[in-house]
Each structure stands twice: as structure tokens, then as C-alpha cells.
Design an enzyme around this catalytic site. Structure first.
Site, PDB file in Angstrom:
ATOM      1  NE  ARG A  59      -4.825 -11.668  11.967  1.00 62.40           N
ATOM      2  CZ  ARG A  59      -5.089 -12.784  12.639  1.00 62.40           C
ATOM      3  NH1 ARG A  59      -4.390 -13.890  12.394  1.00 62.40           N
ATOM      4  NH2 ARG A  59      -6.027 -12.810  13.562  1.00 62.40           N
ATOM      5  CE1 TYR A 111      -3.565   2.220  -9.378  1.00 60.59           C
ATOM      6  CE2 TYR A 111      -4.618   1.295  -7.432  1.00 60.59           C
ATOM      7  CZ  TYR A 111      -3.651   1.239  -8.418  1.00 60.59           C
ATOM      8  OH  TYR A 111      -2.774   0.186  -8.443  1.00 60.59           O
ATOM      9  CG  ASP A 184      -6.393   7.610  -3.280  1.00 65.64           C
ATOM     10  OD1 ASP A 184      -5.323   8.084  -2.844  1.00 65.64           O
ATOM     11  OD2 ASP A 184      -6.426   6.719  -4.159  1.00 65.64           O
ATOM     12  CE  LYS A 209       1.555   3.910  -6.571  1.00 59.90           C
ATOM     13  NZ  LYS A 209       0.759   2.938  -5.789  1.00 59.90           N
TER      14      LYS A 209
END
Length: 387
Positions: A59, A111, A184, A209
Site C-alpha cells: 500500500r 479546479y 497545483d 493530465k
């Protein structure tokens, strides 16, 4: 695995070479030029009950993440990178690393999914969120609270109006107030802007993206300027909440990143051309693109974006909302779909997606410019506009 994604400060080649060769990594066991995918979920203990490799459970410790994290970290010139299962998982981990009562500044234009999350979830956890026009330094300074503001979240260029925030100036103001700055930088990519070099403490990418670039992987990434207590809390959020990518997605992401320099360069070139042409059209009210001299944030963008102004632009039509939706419906090359940063060009009436609380005008079309022929893309948009 602790420290596995630390930046290689002595890497001697360009970003293009680093990407194409994934930092020159060769699998030591097989001598393969492409790293293997590790699907194991757990790792063997030694006879002394220790973990000889340092890995405990997949994980948080999957080896498939390591070449991806190392490459992203090198591109951003950070201390360490973490791969996440999505851009939203990466972004929300930054806020989950804060404490109840912490004051946060976030941009008014950002966003929409993260903005919606901040409005609907973050306040329930006791975070004090204020939305500020980050293009105005005096407003940022006005809302900073000495010793209380713990985080300033920037997004530049800011989706979908492509507002430009002055990263270096805001970092200086935030640090003086005792706050950290997270940026960001999804739409800028590390090829155009390196926020850590401008003073940022953390950089976020929706790797779905431009980093991946093929619309076939959901992933996110965080890069830290240093290893401090805040970064350790964020690492714990990822490990304990399980906000991780699958090994197959990590491998696909690395595959996509190998051509990022070519894709981003072509997208920037195409977007600049299309923005300049549409700015002159009689049916266009406004073109929002940092590469235009008429754009409000152009001068700041020119200082902090190197090699281009990105592949994203928005177009406002004089005829309004119905006309904008009609143009999107009539395009043939431009695909009507949500997302950005892929090789294919996308078009979207953004206000319809974001809903009534959006800062986005209802006459606006958001364009993600891909790597197709630029004249054919322009011609397709114009025929849809003139129909």
C-alpha cells in the site's frame, strides 16, 4: 520505501533526456530498459523478524512507484515525491495533513472538484478556509493571519480562467506569516514552471493530465521541498488512507511521461497559434490565454513560465451561452469531453459542469489543445463558430 524518491541532485542531463530515458534506469536483475511491474502486496521478513528491503506492505511501499516518483521529483527539483491514486487524492492529502482550526487561503478560481471538496468536507474537519483572489497580492496579504494561516494553496494557471498567481511573491508573504505554500501546477507542468525553485513548499500534479498525456490513467503526485513534520503527516495520510495508485497505473504513467516534453511543446505551440487567431475573430468576446499580451497575467506568466504558456485556453463568445454550447456540438476534431492534457483536443462548456456556484461565465468554452495539426484544429473550431 522511505527516501526512494529523493531527487538525484547530480543528474547531469536535460529534462528531455531525463524523461525519455526515465533517468537512465535499467532493471538490475534483467537489464531491461523498462522497469518491471511489481504486483506483490506483501514482503518477506528476515529470520530476525526485520524487513531487509525496508518494505512492509505494498500500500505504501510498492517498488513500481519508485521510478515514477524519482522522475517527477527530479523534474520539480524537490526533496521527495509521492504517487497517489488520483489528483484529488493528492490534493486532499495536503489538507488532511493540517490540524483542526488551521486557517487556509485558497484561490477563488481553481479546479472546481477541489473547491467543492473544500466547501463540503474540509470545513467539517475544522479547517478555516478562505477563498481569495490570488492574482492580487494585496488581497493575499490582507487575508493572511500571522501564526494562524498554515497553508496557502495556489493554482496557476487557474482552471478555467487561467488566472496567473505570482508564486515567488506569494511565497514570500506566506512564509513571513508562518504559512506553507502548496501549488497545483498541473497545467503548467514541471517543464514550464518549477514552483519549488520559486519558493513553494509542496507541488501537486494531477498526473492524469499532462504527465501521463494519454487519457488512460488516473493518478496524482505531490513533491516536497523538504522533509518536515507536515510532509510526514501527508505521507501517513497516503499510507494509512490507502490513497495509492495501482502498480499497473504507475507503469502506464511512466510510459506516458517518457514523451511529455514532446507533447507539452506541441500543445503549447498549438494553443498559442489558436489563441492568437481567435483573439481577432469578430464573434469572440475574449480569449483567456496567458501567452497573449492582452491577458491580464501575461507579464507574471512570462517571468515564471519557461518555454511556453501551456496547452489550455478558454474562449468567450459574444452570442452567449446557447451559441457556446452550439459551437461545442458542431466541432468534429475537438471532442466534447471533460479533462485536459491528453494528445487529443477537447472542448467543453465549462459552466454546465461546474453548476450555479461557478465563477466561470456561461458564454465560455474551455479548450484543451492537443498535438493534432494546428490549422486543422483552428479550421474545425471556425466552421463550428460560423455554422
Amino acid at each position: 520505501m522511505s527516501g526512494s524518491s529523493k531527487s538525484s541532485s547530480n543528474y547531469a542531463y536535460s529534462a528531455a533526456t531525463a524523461l525519455a530515458q526515465s533517468l537512465g534506469r535499467i532493471d538490475q536483475q534483467t537489464q531491461a530498459v523498462v522497469p518491471p511491474i511489481h504486483v506483490a502486496t506483501t514482503y518477506l521478513r528476515g529470520a530476525d523478524n526485520s524487513y531487509p528491503t525496508g518494505r512492509v506492505y505494498s500500500r505504501a511501499d510498492n517498488p513500481t512507484y519508485e521510478p515514477v516518483e524519482a522522475l517527477i521529483c527530479e523534474l520539480e527539483q524537490g526533496h521527495q515525491a509521492l504517487l497517489f491514486g488520483s489528483g484529488m487524492a493528492a490534493a486532499t492529502a495536503v489538507f488532511q495533513g493540517l490540524r483542526p482550526g488551521d486557517h487556509v487561503l485558497a484561490p477563488k478560481v481553481m479546479y472546481w472538484a477541489l473547491r467543492n471538496w473544500l466547501l463540503t468536507f474540509a470545513s467539517d474537519w475544522g479547517l478555516d478556509i478562505e477563498f481569495v483572489d490570488m492574482t492580487q497580492l494585496h488581497k493575499v496579504q490582507q487575508h493572511l493571519r500571522q501564526g494562524q494561516t498554515k497553508l496557502v494553496w495556489l493554482e496557476t494557471p487557474g482552471n478555467p480562467l487561467w488566472c496567473i498567481s505570482d508564486i515567488a511573491a506569494i511565497c514570500q508573504l506566506a512564509h513571513q506569516a508562518g504559512a506553507q505554500v502548496a501549488v497545483d501546477s498541473t497545467c503548467a507542468t514541471p517543464l514550464l514552471t518549477q514552483p519549488i525553485k520559486l519558493g513553494a513548499d509542496i507541488v501537486m500534479h494531477s498526473a492524469t493530465k499532462y504527465l501521463n498525456g494519454h487519457s488512460d490513467v488516473i493518478a496524482g503526485a505531490l513533491i516536497a521541498a523538504r522533509d518536515d513534520a507536515y510532509w510526514q503527516r501527508i505521507r501517513q495520510v497516503r499510507a494509512q488512507a490507502g490513497a495509492v495508485a495501482s502498480p499497473h497505473d504507475a507503469a502506464q504513467l511512466l510510459r506516458g511521461m517518457r514523451t511529455m516534453h514532446l507533447r507539452v511543446r506541441e500543445s503549447c505551440h498549438n494553443a498559442q497559434f489558436i489563441a492568437e487567431q481567435l483573439e481577432q475573430h469578430s464573434d469572440v468576446l475574449e480569449v483567456l490565454y496567458p501567452g497573449l499580451q492582452s491577458f491580464a497575467g501575461h507579464d507574471v506568466a512570462k517571468r515564471q513560465m519557461v518555454g511556453g504558456f501551456g496547452g489550455m485556453l478558454s474562449v468567450r463568445l459574444k452570442a452567449g451561452e446557447t451559441a457556446a454550447i452550439g459551437v461545442a456540438a458542431r466541432t468534429k476534431l475537438w471532442k466534447r469531453a471533460t479533462s485536459l492534457g491528453g494528445v487529443e483536443s477537447l472542448i467543453e462548456h465549462r459552466a454546465s459542469i461546474e453548476g450555479p456556484a461557478t465563477p466561470c461565465p456561461n458564454d465560455l468554452l474551455r479548450l484543451s489543445v492537443g498535438i493534432e495539426d494546428k490549422q486543422e484544429l483552428l479550421d474545425d473550431f471556425l466552421q463550428a463558430l460560423q455554422a
